[in-house]
Design an enzyme around this catalytic site. Structure first.
Site: not given
Ligand SMILES: NC(=O)c1ccc[n+]([C@@H]2O[C@H](COP(=O)([O-])OP(=O)(O)OC[C@H]3O[C@@H](n4cnc5c(N)ncnc54)[C@H](OP(=O)(O)O)[C@@H]3O)[C@@H](O)[C@H]2O)c1
Ligand SMILES: NC(=O)c1ccc[n+]([C@@H]2O[C@H](COP(=O)([O-])OP(=O)(O)OC[C@H]3O[C@@H](n4cnc5c(N)ncnc54)[C@H](OP(=O)(O)O)[C@@H]3O)[C@@H](O)[C@H]2O)c1
Lengths: 92, 460, 92, 460
Positions: B388
């Site tokens: 994301d």
């Molecule tokens: N940081 C905060 O405080 C917080 C709090 C609440 C919500 N959020 C939300 O969390 C999201 C964070 O974004 P992000 O880009 O870090 O993460 P993300 O958008 O949740 O994407 C994580 C990606 O990691 C991949 N993944 C999962 N396990 C894996 C593994 N073992 N090996 C390789 N890839 C793996 C997944 O794809 P595959 O399944 O294809 O592997 C997934 O698409 C945002 O939407 C944010 O709003 C963040």
């Protein structure tokens, strides 16, 4: 000035001071900030000590003891885990 | 101890709390800031113990030792990745302690035959309600993060109306309590209802939104402590409580802003389930995929690389291998930096802690504002388990993540994306980045892929 | 807790909050900050009003009146001149 | 008015003071911040008037009206350039008011036969001493800035020892007063001695250092107000006083740092006389001088110009003509920016106010950190009445201004310096910049030269 009002003054001023120092913490340190602030919220231990120390009935004492145990976990665990995290931050 | 001296010591403690937090604003002084805050706590505890008559020393000492041992054990034993859960449960204990203190003070006052004034009644009921909601809410958040409770939003028909009525009932009963009907029965009924409310409020929220919930509850536990400070007329409780209250609110706001969602949307949106997502039809649009050897070549012969880590890096626990790859690249003269999105991962600053654990120097970590102008001149962006935070859909006003600030990785010459599939991330939407011509998909679990990459870069 | 001690708590907290907000003021605005803070120091007008209002002897009253006049000059003049300066700051 | 409501209103006033100062941190909100602070003051005054019995309304009303009219008149009538003086005199009044309040309260207590405790005695004596020192010290500072008192340091033999003994005497007498001997005679003796002390402390300081003195005295007037707050048990006095105390100290520290001098050096160094300087032997080293026409050519055909204003611009009051020159250059497509050194001029932010008066947009003004990296790519730097802040001697560890951060104007392709002669500036030292090959000296009073420049640029 009543004790309640004095408390309110202190609360507002502490909030103002807190807001400023906290908003200066950079994103890098937000997780430690969260867990450090969490440890500080264990300040309830003060209240728990006061009520338990003065307890004369068992019900009060046991509530107080529960309070002490929970607050101490929060304080000791919180500060230690924050330190554990911060120990890892190193400048290359 | 003379009472003036005691109050001066507590004032020193308040000062140390504030300046301790202030020191948290730079990685170089943060550790000493934490030490300073714990010193402040120690002073407050010692002053309290010396100032107040303790009728039953053994009980109190036993309670403190039990708590300290349990806390220390948890702090040492826990995996770094389980940090969100740990904070959640500690936080619940803090709230629980405040509720217990308010309850004990109430029983003492009632037992001594005092009639509560409206002011005292209000603060007691506030301390209890906030403390109890924090306690049960944090335990549910812990359960969701730990996987003990389902991470999916738990919803039922008319849930919002039910919750609203339940909450309204508690409010009415609280006012009645504060204004006169301060019986122990009423008190315990209210406390029980608040515990239920904590559960009701947190179960409809998706597991992935738990960090926001924990941060908000952290703020509540501060407010609960401040409320007990009003009950006991204790300044240091009020001050420390106010600091925690402010900190929790500010962090919550920062998280919501970085996700471009309102707090209301987090609390009532039933968003962010952990469960299976609508999978994107694989093969529908062509992607260019590479293996470890090809990825290694691209990286090894680049001039500058920016690594963008995401939640997947934490899941795979691949940070140590990632560090090895970066070291190898740097030995070859490649300029390596990290671009850290404020909400990458699932906690604010999640990636920083993860990379710090792997000994990555914090001055290599650049945040959104610092790294975005740099992508133009970057040869390769290596995205590890992020989705994301690099999704260009955020620029489209119709997208669910519209307006969320993202890392402009598509400005770099080449992009390598390491993830297991084309599945979406937290927000559950497809990512056009994967289909760009300059993007190379390197599929696989990040840990295993990274091990392969170490080997191939070494040989490149 | 004595009134003196409460005052000290309030003083320390206000100083902490003040330090943070003030250190955020950029050099561009240091002159208005100086004159604005100067106007705020006219808060002594509060004290002057209290003592003059309660004055029963001429000596007290005249000291009080002198206090009111000086403090009012400080407050009114200070805020007005700060505003005059700030009115000139314009974004092109 | 109910006393609880009154206290809540005062709390609101405290909040408005803090948030008003916070709004001063951006030029866009600063005006509303000042308005907010004055609203806070108004609330505090109204609450006080309603809360306290006022025995003699006509007297009080007359005093308020007199003060308000005088203040408003001064604020409107004064020249913008006389700002430092004005702040000095206002500040003196604030300190004087605090001393008067402490004195009145003392007389009231003594008159009613109350014996002062040590605490009350201490705060009364503190309020009086700080207030009186602020009063007389500020008046001397005003005199020096206005030219009524000589700007040169006034020194006499054994001055420091004399002052130290005098100060020690006051301290001893104060302690005696606080601990028992609280007679009106003793009180007025102390107050008188404090007035003398204020004069003694300020006369040995050079006129050019007065802004630092005013800022420090501003901090004192805040502390004096806070002390009267302790005397009267009044929270809003304590809070507002603390804010002013902090502000004055911070500004003083910033100024000292930017001059790379310690506060002790400012207070006791007898530095910075306004008087005649050891003139640099003219003609000893060759300089390249230009007239208005030549300067106009260089400027008009440049791609980018950075203007560095200094104290001389304020003296000459040439800001409006400078603005005209800049407008003309911009019409010709030249990129014009301003480089503002933090201690250019004689007050912190002096140049910003001056240029704002001439309607220069504040986003054209860049500060030291922002502009220094830009000089490398700059065609012409136009220095108007600045000297020390562009003196490369600061890089020489043996110079008196060693370590003072300067604007690196010598990195630009060409430098034009507008001043009347080769005389040194505030620090009294020669400036190697004037003798560089790339430097063109454009001699003359800045106002007249600027008028010529307007004409020549128009024709170029
Ligand atoms: N940081 C905060 O405080 C917080 C709090 C609440 C919500 N959020 C939300 O969390 C999201 C964070 O974004 P992000 O880009 O870090 O993460 P993300 O958008 O949740 O994407 C994580 C990606 O990691 C991949 N993944 C999962 N396990 C894996 C593994 N073992 N090996 C390789 N890839 C793996 C997944 O794809 P595959 O399944 O294809 O592997 C997934 O698409 C945002 O939407 C944010 O709003 C963040
Ligand atoms: N800003 C503050 O808060 C503050 C406070 C205290 C001290 N200071 C000190 O003040 C100094 C400020 O540096 P600065 O570079 O702005 O000023 P400066 O070093 O004092 O130099 C000012 C120059 O302006 C020239 N000048 C005077 N009248 C002029 C006129 N009518 N037309 C043209 N030129 C004229 C003078 O040269 P000619 O005589 O040759 O014309 C003089 O060399 C620093 O040393 C700083 O430490 C600043």
């Amino acid at each position: 000035m009543s004790e309640m009002l004095i408390g309110l003054y202190v609360f507002v001023l502490a909030t103002l001071a807190g807001r400023e120092v906290i908003s200066k913490v950079p994103p890098t340190l937000h997780t430690p900030l969260m867990s450090g602030a969490n440890a500080i919220s264990g300040i309830a231990i003060i209240g728990a000590l006061v009520v338990t120390g003065a307890a004369t009935t068992p019900a009060v004492r046991w509530l107080g003891v529960a309070g002490i145990v929970m607050a101490t976990i929060n304080v000791v665990g919180g500060f230690m885990v924050t330190d554990r995290m911060l120990r890892m931050f190193r400048k290359g | 101890m003379n009472s003036t001296v005691a109050h001066l010591a507590l004032l020193l403690s308040a000062f140390l709390f504030v300046s301790g937090i202030k020191q948290l604003s730079s990685p170089g002084t943060a550790r000493s800031g934490n030490a300073r805050a714990s010193l402040a706590m120690l002073i407050a505890v010692l002053v309290t113990v010396f100032q107040n008559e303790i009728l039953s020393w053994p009980t109190v000492a036993a309670a403190v030792v039990t708590g300290a041992v349990a806390g220390a054990f948890l702090a040492r034993a826990i995996q770094m990745t389980a940090m969100p859960q740990l904070v959640a449960i500690f936080n619940g204990f803090g709230g629980g302690a405040s509720a217990a203190v308010a309850g004990a003070e109430f029983l003492r006052l009632v037992g001594s035959g005092t009639t509560l004034g409206a002011g005292m009644g209000t603060t007691i009921v506030l301390g209890t309600l906030i403390g109890a909601v924090t306690f049960s809410g944090s335990l549910i958040a812990f359960g969701k993060l730990q996987g003990v409770v389902t991470g999916n939003p738990v919803t039922f028909p008319l849930q919002k109306s039910f919750n609203a009525i339940f909450f309204g009932g508690i409010l009415v009963a609280s006012v009645a309590f504060a204004l006169g009907d301060a019986s122990p029965e009423m008190y315990f009924l209210l406390a029980g209802a608040a515990l239920v409310l904590g559960i009701l409020l947190v179960i409809p929220i998706g597991g992935a939104d738990m960090p926001v919930v924990v941060s908000l509850l952290n703020s509540y536990s501060g407010l609960a402590a401040a409320a007990t400070g009003f009950v006991l007329g204790n300044m240091i409780l009020i001050i420390a409580g106010a600091l925690v209250g402010a900190s929790g609110l500010i962090l919550t706001r920062i998280m919501c802003k970085a996700m471009n969602r309102s707090l209301g949307n987090v609390a009532f949106g039933a968003f962010g389930s952990d469960g299976p997502k609508a999978r994107v039809q694989a093969g529908e649009r062509p992607v260019r995929d590479v293996d470890a050897e090809q990825a290694a070549m691209v990286l090894a012969y680049a001039g500058s690389v920016v690594v963008v880590p995401g939640y997947g890096l934490a899941v795979a626990q691949a940070q140590h291998e990632l560090k090895k790859v970066c070291d190898l690249l740097q030995e070859r003269g490649v300029k390596v930096r990290f671009g850290i999105h404020p909400v990458a991962g699932r906690m604010p600053g999640h990636m920083n802690v993860l990379l710090a654990e792997a000994d990555v120097s914090y001055d290599q970590l650049l945040d959104l504002e610092e790294i975005n102008p740099e992508f133009d001149g970057t040869d390769v962006v290596l995205i590890v388990g992020a989705n994301d935070v690099v999704n260009p859909a955020a620029r489209d006003p119709d997208s669910v993540i519209a307006g969320m600030p993202i890392l402009d990785v598509d400005r770099a010459r080449n992009v390598i994306v390491m993830k297991r599939s084309l599945s979406p991330g937290f927000a559950g939407i497809d990512n056009d980045l994967f289909y760009l011509e300059r993007t190379l998909m390197f599929f696989g679990d990040a840990k295993q892929s990274m091990v392969d990459l170490v080997r191939e870069v070494r040989e490149a």
